[in-house]
Design a protein around this motif. Structure first.
Motif, mmCIF file in Angstrom:
data_model
loop_
_atom_site.group_PDB
_atom_site.id
_atom_site.type_symbol
_atom_site.label_atom_id
_atom_site.label_comp_id
_atom_site.label_asym_id
_atom_site.label_seq_id
_atom_site.Cartn_x
_atom_site.Cartn_y
_atom_site.Cartn_z
ATOM 1 N N UNK A 1 1.108 -1.016 0.225
ATOM 2 C CA UNK A 1 -0.250 -0.183 0.004
ATOM 3 C C UNK A 1 1.085 1.314 -0.069
ATOM 4 N N UNK A 2 1.816 1.526 1.322
ATOM 5 C CA UNK A 2 2.730 2.087 1.327
ATOM 6 C C UNK A 2 3.365 2.375 -0.223
ATOM 7 N N UNK B 1 3.893 5.847 -5.319
ATOM 8 C CA UNK B 1 3.579 6.090 -7.086
ATOM 9 C C UNK B 1 2.055 7.112 -6.886
ATOM 10 N N UNK B 2 1.090 7.138 -6.382
ATOM 11 C CA UNK B 2 0.066 7.899 -7.042
ATOM 12 C C UNK B 2 0.623 9.352 -6.547
ATOM 13 N N UNK C 1 8.230 5.901 4.430
ATOM 14 C CA UNK C 1 6.595 6.850 4.625
ATOM 15 C C UNK C 1 6.465 7.502 4.617
ATOM 16 N N UNK C 2 7.666 8.481 4.444
ATOM 17 C CA UNK C 2 7.496 10.331 4.692
ATOM 18 C C UNK C 2 8.527 10.739 4.013
ATOM 19 N N UNK C 3 8.094 12.061 3.444
ATOM 20 C CA UNK C 3 9.386 12.239 2.900
ATOM 21 C C UNK C 3 9.774 13.745 3.385
ATOM 22 N N UNK C 4 10.721 14.570 3.288
ATOM 23 C CA UNK C 4 11.126 15.615 3.761
ATOM 24 C C UNK C 4 11.716 16.213 2.251
ATOM 25 N N UNK C 5 10.996 17.761 2.112
ATOM 26 C CA UNK C 5 12.154 18.601 0.840
ATOM 27 C C UNK C 5 11.883 19.872 1.604
ATOM 28 N N UNK C 6 13.279 20.208 0.912
ATOM 29 C CA UNK C 6 13.621 21.863 1.448
ATOM 30 C C UNK C 6 13.984 22.907 0.211
ATOM 31 N N UNK D 1 1.505 7.177 4.500
ATOM 32 C CA UNK D 1 1.581 6.239 5.524
ATOM 33 C C UNK D 1 0.525 5.400 5.794
ATOM 34 N N UNK D 2 -0.104 4.226 5.998
ATOM 35 C CA UNK D 2 -1.485 3.952 5.574
ATOM 36 C C UNK D 2 -1.709 4.907 6.382
#
Length: 498
Positions: A87-88, A93-94, A423-428, A462-463
């Motif tokens: 699921x993650x 992907x979407x 399950x997570x993404x940080x961008x700056x 995250x689910x």
């Protein structure tokens, strides 16, 4: 129960003790165990033994911190873990999930951002340093207090670098000061020291409490002693100005630092203070990353003059030997990520606008994506995807095997920090211009205009996380029928049929 009655297990034409039969079964994978469970009642009990499924769960890397008694059915636990991972992956992907902006208006303009396991640290031109814990969405960020001296009434110096690990937060300021905070205790720094020149590079160990700074021609390594008092454990004098600085992870004993100063790469150890790992005159190092045993860095060569393109060099830190020369590009390699990449893999970004993935056992790249219009500024990969950030402000997520872009997000300033886990993404996006016109220190307005500030995004795929804070707040319906790609926009009113 039936299992307690089984002492002998029929194995074709012989009877085996249960423990011995279990030892044979532990060489089977999930599919084979499923087939064996259909042979007979006795084999079914054996094939569903908790020991076998607990071991399979551990082998696949799930629930590693649990003991066998923590679950009553390990077969189900493995099934749930795999379903969650699927699921993650689909959510990634979407681009299904929640996204939030971590903003702090009084900080004026963003100077540097770093993160560790979802905890984000940001330093600003106002001299303030701020934390967010993105693992809990209702968390409000504390501002870490600088240590004020008696004459510090005027404006605070800009923050030049910030770093964070699981226990410490560190910030270096334009005036050469460095503050260290403990994430366990309060907002006051537990340690600070001053260089008499600007700090050009800052490194914090991935674990533990070691900080290295480079200022002028000096590299200092600080860490607390057994009683918790901070002290300078090592000082190194270097011939040139340091551009990149990394502490080698997982080192027992005294810390080891890798410093790139123009065209020399130093391996700085207490017992061997001035060891040169690599040096070719007139060929400056353009990026650097280290893992526990290796260092990878980009080198700008003389280019078309000698028909020698730019490369990534890989060195073994124990033997100080050059293991590999990879890539041949006319552009400079601007970023390299070795530490967070899968085993034997390495991902790089280049001024020629391409992201390349290298297998450390070969010299040519496995794949190369034409990624960003103005050059690549940040990259990270895992076993199936790559996240890259560019100078033009795009963050792109790529499917590595398919070689396709899954989605992208744009913000105004260059992407200077990218970090993700499952399950997570940080961008700056951090502005290059720290003093835009009309935002000088003499202005009465305490906040900079939104377009100058820079921005930090936190995505949660995250689910467990309901995508209530979806991309657009207006679209929070329960309508989840997906036909094609809907850009995460549900309908404001769930219609019965469309």
């Amino acid at each position: 129960s039936f299992q307690n009655e089984i002492n002998e297990v029929p194995f074709f034409d012989i009877q085996l003790p249960y423990e011995l039969a279990l030892k044979i079964f532990q060489y089977l994978d999930k599919t084979e165990l499923g087939r064996c469970a259909q042979v007979s009642r006795t084999w079914k009990v054996l094939a569903e033994d908790e020991v076998l499924w607990y071991r399979l769960c551990q082998q696949e890397g799930y629930l590693l911190d649990m003991s066998i008694s923590d679950h009553s059915c390990w077969k189900l636990a493995l099934k749930n873990c795999r379903a969650r991972e699927r699921t993650l992956k689909t959510n990634w992907k979407n681009r299904i999930g929640a996204v939030s902006q971590l903003q702090y208006e009084l900080g004026k303009i963003l100077c540097d951002v770093h993160s560790c396991d979802g905890v984000v640290i940001a330093g600003y031109t106002s001299g303030e340093v701020r934390l967010w814990d993105t693992r809990t969405w209702d968390y409000t960020a504390p501002i870490l207090e600088p240590m004020h001296g008696p004459g510090d009434a005027g404006p605070q110096p800009h923050v030049s670098f910030v770093r964070i690990n699981s226990s410490l937060a560190v910030a270096a300021y334009e005036d050469g000061t460095l503050s260290v905070w403990s994430l366990m205790f309060g907002r006051e720094p537990i340690h600070r020291y001053q260089h008499n020149q600007r700090i050009q590079a800052l490194a914090l160990g991935s674990e533990g409490a070691t900080v290295a700074t480079a200022s002028g021609f000096e590299v200092k390594v600080e860490s607390p002693n057994d009683r918790g008092f901070w002290q300078t454990t090592q000082t190194f004098e270097i011939q040139k100005l340091v551009n990149f600085l990394n502490l080698v992870p997982d080192v027992t004993g005294s810390p080891v630092t890798v410093a790139a100063a123009e065209d020399i790469v130093y391996l700085l150890k207490a017992e061997d203070p001035g060891k040169v790992l690599h040096s070719v005159y007139g060929q400056p190092v353009t990026c650097l990353d280290v893992s526990a045993h290796e260092a990878a860095f980009g080198v700008r060569t003389f280019g078309w003059l000698l028909n020698e393109p730019n490369q990534i060099l890989l060195y073994n830190l124990e033997t100080s030997q050059c293991l590999k020369k990879m890539g041949n590009s006319m552009g400079d390699f601007t970023c390299v990520n070795l530490q967070n990449s899968p085993p034997n893999m390495l991902v790089t970004g280049n001024k020629d606008r391409r992201v390349r993935v290298f297998d450390l056992r070969k010299s040519e790249s496995l794949c190369s994506f034409y990624a960003h219009q103005l050059g690549v500024s940040a990259v990270q990969m895992d076993d199936w995807k790559i996240v890259s950030g560019g100078e033009e402000g795009l963050v792109c997520v790529w499917d590595q095997r398919m070689g396709t872009k899954l989605w992208e997000m744009h913000a105004r300033h260059p992407v200077r920090h990218v970090w993700f886990n499952s399950h997570s993404l940080i961008t700056a996006n951090i502005p290059d211009d720290k003093t835009p016109r009309g935002a000088s220190i003499t202005d009465d307005d305490l906040t900079a205009h939104r377009k100058h500030r820079g921005i930090i995004y936190a995505y949660e795929f995250s689910v467990d996380q309901l995508a209530v804070e979806s991309i657009l707040p207006i679209c929070r319906s329960s309508y989840d029928e997906v036909t094609g790609y809907n850009y995460n926009i549900g309908l404001a009113v769930p219609y019965d049929n469309i």
